[in-house]
Scaffold this motif. Structure first.
Motif, PDB file in Angstrom:
ATOM      1  N   SER A  72      45.980  90.888 -17.711  1.00 24.46           N
ATOM      2  CA  SER A  72      47.351  90.932 -18.183  1.00 24.46           C
ATOM      3  C   SER A  72      47.444  91.674 -19.514  1.00 24.46           C
ATOM      4  N   LEU A  99      50.608  93.710 -15.358  1.00 24.09           N
ATOM      5  CA  LEU A  99      49.440  93.304 -14.603  1.00 24.09           C
ATOM      6  C   LEU A  99      49.381  94.119 -13.316  1.00 24.09           C
ATOM      7  N   GLY A 220      44.067  85.307 -17.495  1.00 26.32           N
ATOM      8  CA  GLY A 220      44.973  86.413 -17.231  1.00 26.32           C
ATOM      9  C   GLY A 220      44.412  87.502 -16.340  1.00 26.32           C
TER      10      GLY A 220
END
Length: 887
Positions: A72, A99, A220
């Motif tokens: 991310s 992302l 992430g």
């Protein structure tokens, strides 16, 4: 061609001589094959344990062609051919929500590809005792791309979203096929299989397709396994352009030239490790010297047995070069056979040791890896060591007195002064080099290591002089010892290498033993206990009275005999983003010292396992505060009873009052607290860190404007086992994810240090036994005529046993004593660059730290020679056939 023809004859003679003297030949083979076997086994185990990028593809990719990972906020990356080796990235525009995904991969590749999502993270699983953190993977193991990532040994792969497979490490926590495990939050999953992940052994792991696993804490990351054809390096760079890190099977199996790497990644290359090369070279030189010294006596005895044949060769026109060639050919024949035997046995030993070695590693080893180029070098090392071991006997044999040998006389020439003088110079240079290295904290280890080699070489040149000196003062010794000492001095060609081999072994063991023990002594000296030995504590944030009550019940259930004591402290460090939450700090200074401009806080550093920097108690300093003598505790109790503060300091403070300042912060604003000056007792800490900055009575907490509450639980009165610690940790995690358990077990020596000490002792013992036994039995074989003469003049049969034991004692004790003296020089010197440091903490421990491992050195220097003498005395033949001796 004439030279080759001469070698063919010498090799044929060497082969026949080896067959005629099988005992001596076996000893030489053992001396050569043992080190080759050990190094081969170690190399094969190490290479098998190291999983290269190509070997790890199946466990990292399964059957996929590539793995693409997006993080991310990262929109562009650079990487090495293997992204796990080196990578960097940036987020253009710093969009934390950006992302990448499978669509970006397809666009970068320019084709449609099949992809399987692989979400990796951690989940909290409820266990019998509480909650355990478990590595999780949301992954469809029925997809062909995942073949090889997880092996099921019991049960089957998951087919429904509420099914998972677990590994053995998680099954050991009380789960089996057919059970249901509960994730923290109430999600129930059925265990349908137990097996092993392809990557890790001991980390609890579960794999399934449940949606809850996709939301696990994964940092992430979004990971995709990609099929549909090879991914080239150009395509890897294209995916890098959209933020994806790519592990490509095709790239790792056939990597492009390094010039294709991005400039930023090439700059990360560490290049050649010169230090590692230097250390490896030193180890090789010492090992080569050790083998040469061990095998040397056998070749010396062999050359002596051939002395009459060589003398006849010289008398009939043979040249010294031909005599040397005959002896050297023995080194070639026995060295080549020993090296080959050592390599073959080393491979077999490595295969047998792999299961035991695997237990010490959390990651699975790769396929059985036999590094043939390495083993060829090791075999060449064995052959070279045998050849070098035969050089000195060959040189001596080529210069022997032909008339004396044909007349049946023997004996070495008296030792000259040149070799001992060179030995003294080398030994002095070694001591000087070690002292110089001790004064260089940055690179002193290499000077000391080189000085150790120089010292050992100097010691070897002094061994003949030492033996001759012992022979001169042996008149008052018993007959057997006197005979052994004088025989060792008379036949130095076989005695000196044996004594030197034992000495070199002991020197290395002593030096390395002192280094590792001193390093461990430093670690132990600077270790600071957080709690009294054997006690534990549970600390946490945001717990109310009910939470602490549940914690207390958990302790009493896991450790019934334990005593639980609440510890009060200031409520600090709470999050400021929540409505009504407060955070603050307190700063303790001498009165009259401004916060800025002059002066420092009375305490520079502290460490605590108690959950707060300031404790609250109206009567005594909590027992968890270590490093205070009883007199200071009594004075502190009086100050608390009078309403004053007890402040810990790591410098001299003459004041009798302390100024307390602080700050309160909420989500809306921050407000500095009004300074408060109160009576105080300053308690100095001269070693270690205090476990808190101060102790305040509850009345002062109100004056400062702070709040107090229970911040931890002290656990005492019971020895907490490792199993109880694990169970209680899970129980604590089940009550609150913001709480944790700490158990004080004191300084725990690194397992590697203990293993090194054991290896040093075992290796030193084996080499000493091998060298001493070899030299002793070779000496007995060489001295058969002298022993037969002793029997002829009336010596008892047990005299030969006594002579054999005495000879073993002379070789072992003289070698061990010399080695210990030489080993202490680099051993003590290395402690300076290894353990000397500046002021690293409040304890101001600067070193050097010296710890001599007498339990290692004593048995090696004294006990092992006596044990060897006993073994030799019990196993030596007591009767010999008599024979005529004409001199």
């Amino acid at each position: 061609m004439r030279s080759l023809s001469g070698w063919r004859l010498a090799l044929r003679l060497a082969r026949r001589d080896a067959l005629r003297a099988p005992g001596r030949s076996i000893l030489v083979l053992v001396m050569i094959a043992l080190p080759v076997l050990g190094v081969t086994a170690a190399d094969v185990v190490m290479q098998t344990s190291k999983v290269s990028g190509a070997e790890s593809l199946d466990r990292r990719l399964g059957a996929a062609d590539a793995r693409v990972a997006f993080q991310s906020g990262i929109t562009r990356v650079q990487q090495s051919f293997d992204p796990d080796d080196a990578s960097n990235g940036d987020g253009a525009g710093f969009d934390e929500q950006a992302l990448g995904g499978l669509g970006d991969v397809r666009r970068a590749l320019g084709r449609d590809v099949h992809g399987v999502a692989w979400n990796r993270g951690f989940v909290r699983v409820e266990t019998e005792h509480g909650v355990a953190n478990v590595e999780s993977s949301q992954l469809d193991l029925t997809d062909p791309l995942t073949d090889g990532l997880f092996a099921v040994e019991q049960g089957r792969f998951p087919r429904a979203d509420d099914e998972v497979v677990i590994n053995t490490a998680l099954a050991d926590r009380g789960f089996a096929v057919g059970d249901r495990l509960q994730l923290d939050g109430g999600v129930s999953l059925a265990v349908v299989g137990v097996g092993e992940s392809a990557e890790y052994r001991d980390t609890p792991t579960l794999v399934g397709t449940a949606e809850e696993l996709a939301t696990a804490d994964n940092g992430g990351w979004e990971i995709w396994l990609i099929g549909g054809g090879a991914v080239s390096w150009e395509q890897v760079r294209a995916i890098n352009g959209v933020g994806g890190l790519v592990l490509s099977r095709a790239v790792l199996l056939d990597p492009p030239p390094d010039s294709e790497l991005p400039a930023g990644i090439r700059a990360w290359s560490s290049g050649t490790d010169d230090a590692a090369i230097a250390v490896a070279a030193l180890v090789v030189v010492m090992a080569l010297l050790e083998v040469v010294l061990l095998a040397g006596p056998a070749f010396a005895v062999g050359a002596r047995r051939q002395s009459r044949s060589l003398a006849l060769m010289a008398a009939t026109g043979g040249t010294p070069a031909q005599s040397r060639r005959v002896v050297l050919a023995g080194g070639v024949v026995l060295g080549g056979l020993g090296a080959l035997l050592g390599v073959v046995l080393g491979i077999a030993a490595a295969w047998a040791l792999l299961p035991a070695a695997q237990r010490f590693s959390n990651s699975w080893f790769g396929p059985f890896d036999v590094p043939w180029p390495h083993l060829a070098g090791i075999a060449a090392f064995g052959l070279l060591s045998a050849l070098l071991a035969a050089v000195v006997p060959a040189w001596i044999a080529s210069r022997q007195d032909v008339v004396a040998v044909l007349a049946g006389r023997r004996g070495d020439k008296a030792p000259g002064l040149r070799s001992p003088l060179i030995g003294v110079v080398l030994l002095g240079a070694g001591v000087a080099g070690a002292a110089y290295g001790a004064l260089r904290p940055s690179s002193g280890e290499f000077f000391i290591a080189a000085a150790a080699i120089v010292s050992v070489l100097g010691m070897i040149l002094l061994v003949p002089l030492v033996l001759a000196g012992l022979a001169r003062v042996s008149a008052r010794l018993p007959l057997t010892l006197r005979y052994a000492v004088r025989d060792a001095a008379r036949h130095r060609t076989r005695t000196v290498p044996a004594v030197a081999a034992v000495a070199a072994t002991v020197a290395g063991v002593v030096a390395l033993g002192i280094a590792t023990s001193s390093d461990e002594a430093q670690s132990e000296a600077i270790y600071t206990r957080s709690l009294p030995m054997g006690q534990g504590s549970i600390s946490g944030y945001g717990l109310d009275a009910g939470g602490w009550s549940r914690m207390t019940s958990a302790v009493q259930q896991a450790i019934p005999e334990a005593r639980v004591t609440p510890v009060a402290g200031l409520v600090e460090g709470m999050p400021t983003g929540l409505p009504g939450a407060v955070s603050y700090y307190l700063d303790f200074r001498e009165p009259g010292v401004r916060e800025r401009g002059r002066g420092d806080p009375v305490l520079s550093e502290y460490a605590s396992a108690l959950g707060a920097s300031v404790l609250v108690d109206d009567a005594v300093v909590p027992a968890a505060i270590q490093g205070i003598d009883e007199a200071d505790r009594e004075r502190a109790a009086e100050m608390l009873a009078q309403g004053g503060a007890v402040v810990f300091t790591d410098r001299t403070v003459e004041a009798e009052e302390v100024r307390i300042t602080g700050e309160r912060s909420t989500a809306a604003r921050s407000r500095r607290l009004d300074p408060v000056t109160v009576p105080a007792l300053f308690v100095p800490f001269t070693s270690g860190y205090p476990m808190a900055a101060a102790v305040l009575p509850s009345s002062l907490v109100e004056r400062v404007g702070a709040e107090s509450a229970t911040i931890s639980l002290g656990i005492s009165g019971a020895e907490i086992s490792e199993r109880q610690e694990t169970d209680l940790s899970e129980a604590v995690a089940g009550i609150s994810s913001d709480a944790g358990l700490y158990v004080e077990r004191g300084y725990q020596a690194d397992d590697a240090t203990l293993i090194i000490q054991l290896i040093l002792g075992a290796l030193g013992g084996v080499l000493m036994l091998g060298g001493t036994l070899t030299a002793t039995f070779l000496a007995l074989s060489d001295a058969r005529p002298d022993l037969a003469t002793l029997s002829a003049v009336g010596a008892a049969p047990r005299t030969r046993r006594a002579v054999a034991a005495a000879y073993a004692m002379v070789v072992g004790l003289v070698g061990a004593a010399l080695g210990a003296v030489v080993g202490f020089v680099p051993g003590i010197a290395i402690t300076y660059p290894l353990t000397v440091s500046g002021e690293t903490d409040a304890s101001e421990l600067t070193g050097p730290f010296l710890d001599v491992p007498w339990l290692l050195i004593g048995p090696l220097v004294v006990g092992l020679p006596l044990l060897t003498a006993l073994i030799v005395g019990l196993t030596a033949r007591s009767r010999l056939p008599l024979g005529a001796r004409l001199d």
